[in-house]
Design a protein around this motif. Structure first.
Motif, PDB file in Angstrom:
ATOM      1  N   ILE A  15      53.888  13.352  27.794  1.00 54.97           N
ATOM      2  CA  ILE A  15      54.220  14.752  27.535  1.00 54.97           C
ATOM      3  C   ILE A  15      55.381  15.166  28.435  1.00 54.97           C
ATOM      4  O   ILE A  15      55.311  15.014  29.657  1.00 54.97           O
ATOM      5  CB  ILE A  15      53.018  15.669  27.802  1.00 54.97           C
ATOM      6  N   ARG A  74      58.959  19.785  30.440  1.00 54.39           N
ATOM      7  CA  ARG A  74      59.456  21.056  29.925  1.00 54.39           C
ATOM      8  C   ARG A  74      58.619  21.609  28.780  1.00 54.39           C
ATOM      9  O   ARG A  74      58.783  22.767  28.405  1.00 54.39           O
ATOM     10  CB  ARG A  74      60.901  20.892  29.469  1.00 54.39           C
ATOM     11  N   ALA A  75      57.712  20.791  28.216  1.00 56.19           N
ATOM     12  CA  ALA A  75      56.918  21.263  27.082  1.00 56.19           C
ATOM     13  C   ALA A  75      55.637  21.968  27.502  1.00 56.19           C
ATOM     14  O   ALA A  75      55.063  22.730  26.717  1.00 56.19           O
ATOM     15  CB  ALA A  75      56.571  20.085  26.170  1.00 56.19           C
ATOM     16  N   ILE A  76      55.172  21.743  28.732  1.00 59.33           N
ATOM     17  CA  ILE A  76      53.857  22.245  29.135  1.00 59.33           C
ATOM     18  C   ILE A  76      53.848  23.760  29.251  1.00 59.33           C
ATOM     19  O   ILE A  76      53.006  24.446  28.652  1.00 59.33           O
ATOM     20  CB  ILE A  76      53.408  21.601  30.461  1.00 59.33           C
ATOM     21  N   PRO A 119      56.032  26.139  28.120  1.00 60.76           N
ATOM     22  CA  PRO A 119      56.217  26.856  26.843  1.00 60.76           C
ATOM     23  C   PRO A 119      54.995  26.762  25.927  1.00 60.76           C
ATOM     24  O   PRO A 119      54.678  27.722  25.219  1.00 60.76           O
ATOM     25  CB  PRO A 119      57.426  26.162  26.214  1.00 60.76           C
ATOM     26  N   THR A 120      54.315  25.626  25.944  1.00 59.48           N
ATOM     27  CA  THR A 120      53.104  25.486  25.128  1.00 59.48           C
ATOM     28  C   THR A 120      52.029  26.440  25.614  1.00 59.48           C
ATOM     29  O   THR A 120      51.340  27.085  24.812  1.00 59.48           O
ATOM     30  CB  THR A 120      52.585  24.037  25.172  1.00 59.48           C
ATOM     31  N   LEU A 121      51.892  26.548  26.931  1.00 57.88           N
ATOM     32  CA  LEU A 121      50.912  27.474  27.488  1.00 57.88           C
ATOM     33  C   LEU A 121      51.257  28.916  27.120  1.00 57.88           C
ATOM     34  O   LEU A 121      50.374  29.684  26.726  1.00 57.88           O
ATOM     35  CB  LEU A 121      50.842  27.326  29.003  1.00 57.88           C
ATOM     36  N   GLY A 141      52.942  29.891  24.542  1.00 53.94           N
ATOM     37  CA  GLY A 141      52.649  30.029  23.112  1.00 53.94           C
ATOM     38  C   GLY A 141      51.168  30.222  22.853  1.00 53.94           C
ATOM     39  O   GLY A 141      50.775  31.068  22.033  1.00 53.94           O
ATOM     40  N   MET A 142      50.335  29.466  23.564  1.00 49.89           N
ATOM     41  CA  MET A 142      48.897  29.608  23.398  1.00 49.89           C
ATOM     42  C   MET A 142      48.414  30.978  23.867  1.00 49.89           C
ATOM     43  O   MET A 142      47.529  31.586  23.253  1.00 49.89           O
ATOM     44  CB  MET A 142      48.171  28.506  24.166  1.00 49.89           C
ATOM     45  N   PHE A 145      43.356  26.116  24.219  1.00 50.29           N
ATOM     46  CA  PHE A 145      44.062  27.006  25.142  1.00 50.29           C
ATOM     47  C   PHE A 145      43.733  26.648  26.583  1.00 50.29           C
ATOM     48  O   PHE A 145      44.632  26.484  27.425  1.00 50.29           O
ATOM     49  CB  PHE A 145      43.684  28.463  24.841  1.00 50.29           C
ATOM     50  N   THR A 191      45.229  23.364  27.726  1.00 51.29           N
ATOM     51  CA  THR A 191      46.631  23.520  28.125  1.00 51.29           C
ATOM     52  C   THR A 191      46.737  24.161  29.501  1.00 51.29           C
ATOM     53  O   THR A 191      47.572  23.772  30.326  1.00 51.29           O
ATOM     54  CB  THR A 191      47.380  24.376  27.089  1.00 51.29           C
TER      55      THR A 191
END
Length: 423
Positions: free
Chosen positions: A251, A254-256, A258-260, A262-263, A294, A297
């Motif tokens: 993973i 940089r994705a962690i 923004p994913t959080l 978003g959730m 959620f 994450t």
């Protein structure tokens, strides 16, 4: 303790994570547990009258989801302990002994005490036989709670037990997990365990839907039947397994975050639309799974950014201290709040006239009760866990890793008992 240099080495080339560091005391998870128990306390003690309190009631009562966060954290920590110590000598003996020493004393003191003191008091005040007291009629046979099956009684009957016993459903689920998980990990091994966890994450919502179709008016089945809530625990164990296999490291860093974010937006939108109301179809079937991912994450974020500035708020000392007390807080919150209510009644003070002070007072009484329980009861028994040391336990280093030695509440691995409580 991790050095500040960990910040610059936690992520490798191309923004991918290096090996996820899950060893030792993870202060960020202790902080998350502090947040979880505060959510639960707000949910239980939020005033039921007054314009301001009614306006924010839906948000405050969303605190019930703090238990879901406990489940995910517990799954990660306990699942990780089991995977790390699976091949150690005395694996089962050490794990079960430590669980018993951590959970049984306060739990059984509370349950036995309540089934003795409350009904006898009601008999003295109102007369009648023990079995006919309101407490016993509402709660049923004490064996449900003495065998950690209280959640199943409530799911089957659809009836909530007496006020003081109501939170024990999640402890029952945790204990059922602790009883069976070591055997599952021992038999299946890490690779097949992952497939089982994925299957449970699919089976749980399917079970919730099947039960809704058969018993549409009994939302307790979806809320606290064991099979209904295994997706929450399973995602935590899955994170532990992926961290140890290295699969989680693909993973990108940089994705962690923004994913959080978003959730968070998804959960906020669902909450605003009323779709995370436990009594509505959407939440009963899908809501718990959404919350599981959620919190998956959120836990991943807390560990991936361990010891970094972005997670400094999770390492606040007061928050971690509350997180360390969460097991006692969870069990003693309602008796402590009830004690304050009785004091106000004896003093002829109308608590409804002072809703904020009463809520804060109940939280304070619960904190004091948990502190006293830890320092004068639990701590001495918890120290016995040093006799059951595993070579590869995340907190065991060949010394008495379970004893804080400072008089502080236990670390995250000492209380991995879900709420609800964790090692």
């Amino acid at each position: 303790m991790h050095s500040c240099q960990a910040d610059s080495h936690q992520f490798g080339v191309n923004g991918l994570m290096n090996k996820l560091d899950y060893s030792g005391k993870i202060a960020e998870l202790e902080g998350l547990r502090g947040i979880a128990i505060l959510m639960v306390l707000l949910h239980h003690f939020w005033p039921g009258s007054g314009g301001f309190y009614l306006h924010y009631a839906n948000l405050a009562h969303f605190g019930w989801s703090g238990v879901d966060l406990f489940f995910v954290i517990s799954g990660f920590l306990v699942g990780g302990i089991l995977l790390d110590t699976r091949d150690d000598i005395g694996f089962l003996k050490n794990f079960y002994s430590r669980r018993i020493l951590r959970i049984f004393p306060l739990y059984y003191a509370l349950v036995i005490g309540l089934f003795l003191i409350v009904p006898v008091t009601q008999m003295i005040l109102h007369g009648g036989a023990y079995l006919n007291t309101a407490f016993v009629r509402d709660s049923g046979n004490p064996l449900w709670y003495l065998t950690y099956m209280g959640n199943m009684r409530e799911a089957i009957t659809g009836v909530e037990p007496a006020y003081f016993l109501a939170p024990l459903w999640s402890i029952s689920i945790e204990e059922q997990f602790y009883l069976t998980a070591p055997l599952v990990v021992l038999v299946l091994g890490p690779r097949r365990l992952v497939w089982l966890l994925v299957a449970l994450m699919v089976i749980s919502p399917l079970f919730r839907y099947a039960m809704y179709d058969v018993y549409p008016h009994n939302e307790r089945i979806q809320y606290l039947a064991t099979l209904s809530r295994l997706d929450n625990i399973s995602v935590g164990v899955l994170l532990a397994a992926l961290a140890r296999s290295g699969a989680i490291n693909v993973i990108p860093k940089r994705a962690i975050a923004p994913t959080l974010v978003g959730m968070i937006l998804v959960v906020a939108g669902l909450l605003d639309a009323g779709l995370l109301d436990r009594y509505r179809f959407f939440c009963r079937i899908f809501g718990y799974s959404i919350l599981a991912f959620f919190f998956f994450t959120l836990v991943l974020f807390a560990i991936a950014y361990r010891d970094q500035r972005v997670t400094a708020w999770l390492r606040m000392r007061w928050l971690c201290h509350i997180g360390g007390l969460c097991y006692g807080l969870y069990l003693l919150q309602r008796p402590a709040g009830g004690f304050l209510s009785k004091l106000l009644e004896l003093a002829r003070i109308d608590g409804a006239s002072y809703p904020l002070l009463v809520m804060l007072g109940k939280i304070l009484f619960a904190l004091v009760a948990a502190e006293l329980s830890w320092h004068f009861f639990e701590k001495r028994i918890n120290a016995l866990k040093s006799r059951f040391v595993s070579k590869h336990h995340p907190m065991d280093t060949g010394t008495d890793a379970d004893m804080t030695g400072t008089g502080d509440p236990p670390s995250i691995y000492d209380t991995a008992d879900g709420a609800s409580t964790n090692s």
